[in-house]
Design a protein around this motif. Structure first.
Motif, mmCIF file in Angstrom:
data_model
loop_
_atom_site.group_PDB
_atom_site.id
_atom_site.type_symbol
_atom_site.label_atom_id
_atom_site.label_comp_id
_atom_site.label_asym_id
_atom_site.label_seq_id
_atom_site.Cartn_x
_atom_site.Cartn_y
_atom_site.Cartn_z
ATOM 1 N N LEU A 145 -13.453 22.888 -21.559
ATOM 2 C CA LEU A 145 -13.124 24.165 -22.196
ATOM 3 C C LEU A 145 -12.481 23.961 -23.566
ATOM 4 N N GLU A 146 -11.819 22.827 -23.720
ATOM 5 C CA GLU A 146 -11.250 22.496 -25.028
ATOM 6 C C GLU A 146 -12.363 22.320 -26.061
ATOM 7 N N LYS A 147 -13.468 21.706 -25.620
ATOM 8 C CA LYS A 147 -14.623 21.489 -26.506
ATOM 9 C C LYS A 147 -15.424 22.770 -26.706
ATOM 10 N N THR A 148 -15.594 23.541 -25.628
ATOM 11 C CA THR A 148 -16.441 24.745 -25.667
ATOM 12 C C THR A 148 -15.713 25.873 -24.940
ATOM 13 N N SER A 149 -14.884 26.577 -25.668
ATOM 14 C CA SER A 149 -13.957 27.539 -25.059
ATOM 15 C C SER A 149 -14.647 28.752 -24.450
ATOM 16 N N THR A 150 -15.895 29.016 -24.834
ATOM 17 C CA THR A 150 -16.582 30.206 -24.316
ATOM 18 C C THR A 150 -17.436 29.905 -23.087
ATOM 19 N N LEU A 151 -17.304 28.720 -22.505
ATOM 20 C CA LEU A 151 -18.020 28.427 -21.262
ATOM 21 C C LEU A 151 -17.547 29.355 -20.148
ATOM 22 N N GLN A 152 -18.477 29.797 -19.316
ATOM 23 C CA GLN A 152 -18.140 30.580 -18.138
ATOM 24 C C GLN A 152 -17.218 29.728 -17.241
ATOM 25 N N GLN A 153 -16.001 30.225 -16.985
ATOM 26 C CA GLN A 153 -15.014 29.401 -16.264
ATOM 27 C C GLN A 153 -15.166 29.466 -14.750
ATOM 28 N N TYR A 162 -21.970 14.071 -24.363
ATOM 29 C CA TYR A 162 -22.837 13.051 -24.944
ATOM 30 C C TYR A 162 -23.121 13.397 -26.394
ATOM 31 N N HIS A 163 -23.809 12.501 -27.108
ATOM 32 C CA HIS A 163 -24.003 12.656 -28.542
ATOM 33 C C HIS A 163 -25.491 12.669 -28.901
ATOM 34 N N GLY A 264 -16.493 26.473 -31.346
ATOM 35 C CA GLY A 264 -16.129 25.097 -31.667
ATOM 36 C C GLY A 264 -17.226 24.366 -32.407
ATOM 37 N N ASP A 265 -17.087 23.041 -32.486
ATOM 38 C CA ASP A 265 -18.080 22.208 -33.161
ATOM 39 C C ASP A 265 -19.041 21.544 -32.193
ATOM 40 N N SER A 266 -18.888 21.790 -30.899
ATOM 41 C CA SER A 266 -19.735 21.149 -29.888
ATOM 42 C C SER A 266 -20.848 22.097 -29.439
ATOM 43 N N PHE A 280 -30.535 24.844 -24.936
ATOM 44 C CA PHE A 280 -29.461 24.435 -25.824
ATOM 45 C C PHE A 280 -28.811 25.650 -26.464
ATOM 46 N N ALA A 281 -27.510 25.573 -26.657
ATOM 47 C CA ALA A 281 -26.786 26.484 -27.538
ATOM 48 C C ALA A 281 -26.126 25.593 -28.577
ATOM 49 N N VAL A 282 -26.536 25.752 -29.838
ATOM 50 C CA VAL A 282 -26.206 24.770 -30.866
ATOM 51 C C VAL A 282 -25.571 25.441 -32.074
ATOM 52 N N PRO A 283 -24.369 24.998 -32.492
ATOM 53 C CA PRO A 283 -23.814 25.537 -33.740
ATOM 54 C C PRO A 283 -24.626 25.051 -34.934
ATOM 55 N N TRP A 284 -24.977 25.983 -35.839
ATOM 56 C CA TRP A 284 -25.844 25.633 -36.981
ATOM 57 C C TRP A 284 -25.566 26.593 -38.116
ATOM 58 N N HIS A 285 -25.144 26.079 -39.270
ATOM 59 C CA HIS A 285 -24.860 26.894 -40.452
ATOM 60 C C HIS A 285 -23.980 28.108 -40.109
#
Length: 518
Positions: A145-153, A162-163, A264-266, A280-285
């Motif tokens: 959740l720290e990486k992706t705070s909007t995940l369904q909890q 992973y990268h 976030g950035d993840s 995928f849900a990907v941050p972009w621009h």
């Protein structure tokens, strides 16, 4: 101030040299540009012809990932994944202004998910070898959740980190165009090939039409490469009308929503959806791209449209994992691309068809390259030019592209909007309008329009808003608002009249409607 470049249509004159080209490449997408750069950097004389605009089709409509293909690993296609991971690492080194490292979180809602996917992703790390972007690891619920705070909890047990890599697809296409030119190659967009020239049963060149003047031309080459993506069968049938189609096109749809859905950035990777794909849900621009689908289509189209069921599938699946869940009202743009899949005769499921590339040489010597994906564009070009050298009796030279810095190469950490231009950014910022933003909801400036018209062969409002900038994909409605001003600037640069401007704005309005849901 940078002086205007001569009219890019001077490339028509360059294309009509009396001396045959070593290589003519048909197609200005990932495979065509990759093949052309490969040939030019080996010292061959290269002409590339694109019927519309560079990356007009599939090559501007990807998931924006430079990746090995986690799901191909699940299918047991280890060799494809290993090759793609190597190419991912090379592209990261050769175009750091366009490719960045991206963390992915695989959320785990079942007790077995972490060990199951964790083992698979460790294999992913191993296959990447020295070109790895980072090691995968297990995450606690709190860390996920720290990486992706909007995940369904609800029910979240943790996750796996992973990268992989992320890029801007059509900006890479333009970078390859400029790289080709840097190495002496000639390229022309809006120059559709209308026929193949044959002598003694062999393909020895092409007929093409200059889309702006309407004039028909012929030019010769020692070898012709057909790299037109989902349109390769059209070119093959110019040589042999009875040639059986190679492809079974598949459509992939993406939606674009506000950054608030993934602040976030993840990125997030959902490993198994209802239809057996990954999502995928990907941050972009400063937006979020969510996709994709895999729908067999009966025939190719230059402007494929998302089906209602595809949009609903993406929203429904994303809603299970994101809180708040995006709705139709939140979609700022929707786009569809076609995959050029080479289908075995007995294969009906497009998800199971190999994404590896295929090279076919006809009896007349036409080389057709199809399949593959952006990540492996360089390897596709290398393999194709190896075959072309053998086929045409050209000097066989070693590839230099594994270590080739692409045009604009820069490791400077500019803000995202300017970073894609690399070392060209200061030159663009010296042009008139560099301090005038076209729209408050988009980062692009008037100077970028001038640059694209002068140095990147942009000829239309669509070229600018869909591919030189990404306005159409980021916010289709906002891009509509700025179309008149963009048309006006292009007209100033290229000497067009007000009637041309009006036609351009109307054409763009019709196009953009297909990218909006509401």
């Amino acid at each position: 101030m940078t002086a205007p470049q001569p009219d890019p249509r001077t490339a028509v004159t360059a294309a009509l040299t009396p001396q045959p080209w070593d290589v003519i490449v048909i197609g200005g997408g990932a495979s065509g540009l990759g093949s052309a750069v490969e040939a030019a950097t080996r010292g061959h004389r290269v002409l590339l012809l694109e019927g519309h605009d560079y990356a007009k089709g599939t090559s501007s409509r990807s998931t924006k990932l430079v990746h090995g293909g986690v799901r191909y690993l699940a299918q047991g296609n280890v060799s494809l994944v290993r090759e793609a991971l190597r190419e991912r690492g090379l592209l990261r080194q050769n175009a750091p202004h366009l490719v960045r490292d991206l963390e992915f979180v695989v959320p785990a809602y079942d007790w077995w998910a972490e060990p199951f996917y964790g083992i698979g992703l460790k294999m992913y790390d191993v296959l990447a070898g020295k070109l790895s972007l980072g090691s995968s690891k297990l995450l606690s619920k709190e860390k996920a959740l720290e990486k992706t705070s909007t995940l369904q909890q609800n029910g979240l047990k943790g996750g796996i980190l992973y990268h992989d890599g992320q890029f801007d697809d059509s900006r890479l296409a333009i970078t390859l165009l400029r790289t080709l030119q840097d190495h002496g190659g000639v390229a022309l967009n809006y120059a559709p090939v209308t026929g193949l020239l044959k002598e003694g049963g062999k393909v020895v060149g092409v007929k093409f039409r200059d889309g702006e003047s309407g004039q028909e031309h012929e030019t010769h080459a020692r070898v012709v490469i057909n790299a037109t993506g989902v349109w390769v069968d059209d070119i093959r049938q110019m040589e042999d009308a009875s040639a059986k189609p190679m492809l079974s096109p598949s459509q992939g749809v993406h939606i674009v929503v506000d950054k608030k859905f993934l602040p976030g950035d993840s990125a997030i990777m959902i490993p198994r959806t209802d239809d057996g794909r990954v999502l995928f849900a990907v941050p972009w621009h400063d937006h979020v791209v969510i996709g994709t689908t895999d729908t067999a289509v009966p025939h190719a189209s230059f402007e494929p449209r998302a089906l209602e069921e595809e949009i609903e599938f993406i929203l429904r699946t994303a809603g299970r994992y994101l809180s708040p869940a995006p709705t139709r009202a939140d979609v700022q743009s929707v786009y569809a691309g076609l995959r050029p899949l080479v289908k075995p005769a007995d294969e009906a499921d497009t998800k199971a068809i190999s994404r590896d590339h295929t090279i076919v040489i006809s009896e007349g010597g036409l080389i057709t390259l199809t399949g593959g994906k952006w990540t492996t564009y360089r390897r596709m070009g290398e393999d194709t030019v190896n075959r072309a050298e053998q086929q045409a009796g050209l000097p066989e030279r070693l590839t230099v592209t594994p270590g080739l810095h692409l045009h604009g190469w820069s490791q400077e950490d500019r803000p995202d909007h300017w970073k894609v231009y690399g070392t060209d950014a200061p030159r663009i910022q010296a042009l008139p309008g560099a301090d005038i933003t076209l729209h408050p909801e988009l980062p692009y400036t008037e100077a970028e329009v001038r640059w694209a018209a002068r140095f990147e062969q942009a000829r239309s409002v669509e070229d600018i808003l869909a591919r030189r900038t990404r306005a159409l994909l980021l916010n289709a409605r906002a891009s509509l608002d700025i179309a008149p001003r963009v048309a006006e600037i292009i007209a100033e640069e290229l000497g067009r009249d007000t009637a041309w401007q009006a036609e351009q704005v109307k054409a763009y309005r019709d196009l953009a409607q297909g990218y909006m849901l509401n």
